[in-house]
Scaffold this active site. Structure first.
Site, PDB file in Angstrom:
ATOM      1  CG  ASP A 145      -1.918   0.914   0.954  1.00 16.87           C
ATOM      2  OD1 ASP A 145      -3.070   0.532   1.000  1.00 16.87           O
ATOM      3  OD2 ASP A 145      -1.695   2.086   1.049  1.00 16.87           O
TER       4      ASP A 145
ATOM      5  CG  HIS B 243      -8.318  -2.633  -2.419  1.00 16.10           C
ATOM      6  ND1 HIS B 243      -9.519  -1.916  -3.292  1.00 16.10           N
ATOM      7  CD2 HIS B 243      -8.434  -1.938  -1.283  1.00 16.10           C
ATOM      8  CE1 HIS B 243      -9.917  -0.978  -2.522  1.00 16.10           C
ATOM      9  NE2 HIS B 243      -9.415  -0.836  -1.161  1.00 16.10           N
TER      10      HIS B 243
HETATM   11  P1  5GP Z   1      -9.874   1.570   0.307  1.00 16.81           P
HETATM   12  O1  5GP Z   1     -10.518   1.916  -0.996  1.00 16.81           O
HETATM   13  O2  5GP Z   1     -10.164   0.232   0.878  1.00 16.81           O
HETATM   14  O3  5GP Z   1     -10.596   2.597   1.448  1.00 16.81           O
HETATM   15  O4  5GP Z   1      -8.309   1.814   0.493  1.00 16.81           O
HETATM   16  C1  5GP Z   1      -7.614   2.067  -0.754  1.00 16.81           C
HETATM   17  C2  5GP Z   1      -6.235   1.812  -0.437  1.00 16.81           C
HETATM   18  O5  5GP Z   1      -5.411   1.911  -1.660  1.00 16.81           O
HETATM   19  C3  5GP Z   1      -5.779   3.023   0.515  1.00 16.81           C
HETATM   20  O6  5GP Z   1      -5.148   2.388   1.606  1.00 16.81           O
HETATM   21  C4  5GP Z   1      -4.664   3.660  -0.288  1.00 16.81           C
HETATM   22  O7  5GP Z   1      -3.314   4.122   0.397  1.00 16.81           O
HETATM   23  C5  5GP Z   1      -4.356   2.739  -1.598  1.00 16.81           C
HETATM   24  N1  5GP Z   1      -3.817   3.164  -2.627  1.00 16.81           N
HETATM   25  C6  5GP Z   1      -4.541   4.071  -3.214  1.00 16.81           C
HETATM   26  N2  5GP Z   1      -3.874   4.320  -4.423  1.00 16.81           N
HETATM   27  C7  5GP Z   1      -2.770   3.662  -4.540  1.00 16.81           C
HETATM   28  C8  5GP Z   1      -1.907   3.564  -5.487  1.00 16.81           C
HETATM   29  O8  5GP Z   1      -1.418   4.117  -6.471  1.00 16.81           O
HETATM   30  N3  5GP Z   1      -0.657   2.555  -5.364  1.00 16.81           N
HETATM   31  C9  5GP Z   1      -0.668   1.703  -4.194  1.00 16.81           C
HETATM   32  N4  5GP Z   1       0.314   0.985  -3.932  1.00 16.81           N
HETATM   33  N5  5GP Z   1      -1.748   1.908  -3.265  1.00 16.81           N
HETATM   34  C10 5GP Z   1      -2.591   2.826  -3.582  1.00 16.81           C
END
Ligand code: 5GP
Ligand code: ZN
Length: 137
Positions: free
Chosen positions: A29, A98
């Site tokens: 992440d 994810h």
């Molecule tokens: P959620 O959708 O479950 O709230 O979290 C999305 C997750 O994706 C977050 O923890 C954020 O840090 C991660 N994230 C968002 N964009 C990117 C990216 O471009 N690369 C990576 N490696 N992680 C990402």
């Protein structure tokens, strides 16, 4: 499609990869909530748990199990929080399914599981279970 995780799967934007398999990619992440925080995604786009096939989800969860064990050993984690959000109402930000793997340590100060507990009314619980079963049939 303008999906950030599809772009990571396609190699169009960089990510720190942990596991690359037929159906699944695991990568770190970009804004870790804990040391070793990683994400496991299906390579075939599915927005959420409602859209993904059971076979693809099974592949994702198999990888989640293996990555959880591996990161626990690698970093000496004392616990692992596995988290998967569906829809804006549950705080899902990236609309490509994810699973978060978050290594945990006692007294690490994270509070992802500190919801306020309700008091279950048996009749209400039974009524909800019955309604859900109608949709499972
Ligand atoms: P959620 O959708 O479950 O709230 O979290 C999305 C997750 O994706 C977050 O923890 C954020 O840090 C991660 N994230 C968002 N964009 C990117 C990216 O471009 N690369 C990576 N490696 N992680 C990402
Ligand atoms: Zn996608």
């Amino acid at each position: 499609m303008d999906c950030i995780f599809c772009k990571i799967v396609a190699g169009e934007i960089p990510a720190v990869t942990v596991l690359d398999e037929d159906k699944v990619l695991a990568f770190m992440d970009i804004n870790p909530a804990s040391r070793g925080h990683m994400l496991v995604v299906p390579k075939k786009h599915a927005e959420n748990i409602f859209e993904i096939s059971e076979a693809d989800l099974a592949a994702v969860m198999g990888a989640v199990k293996r990555c959880s064990g591996a990161v626990k050993e690698a970093l000496g984690a004392e616990g692992i929080t596995v988290l998967q959000l569906n829809g804006k109402a549950s705080d899902q930000l990236v609309p490509h399914l994810h699973v978060h793997i978050m290594p945990r340590w006692e007294k690490d100060g994270m509070s992802v599981s500190q919801w306020e507990m309700g008091k279950g009314d048996r009749e209400v619980l039974q009524e909800i279970a019955r309604k859900v079963q109608e949709h499972l049939a």
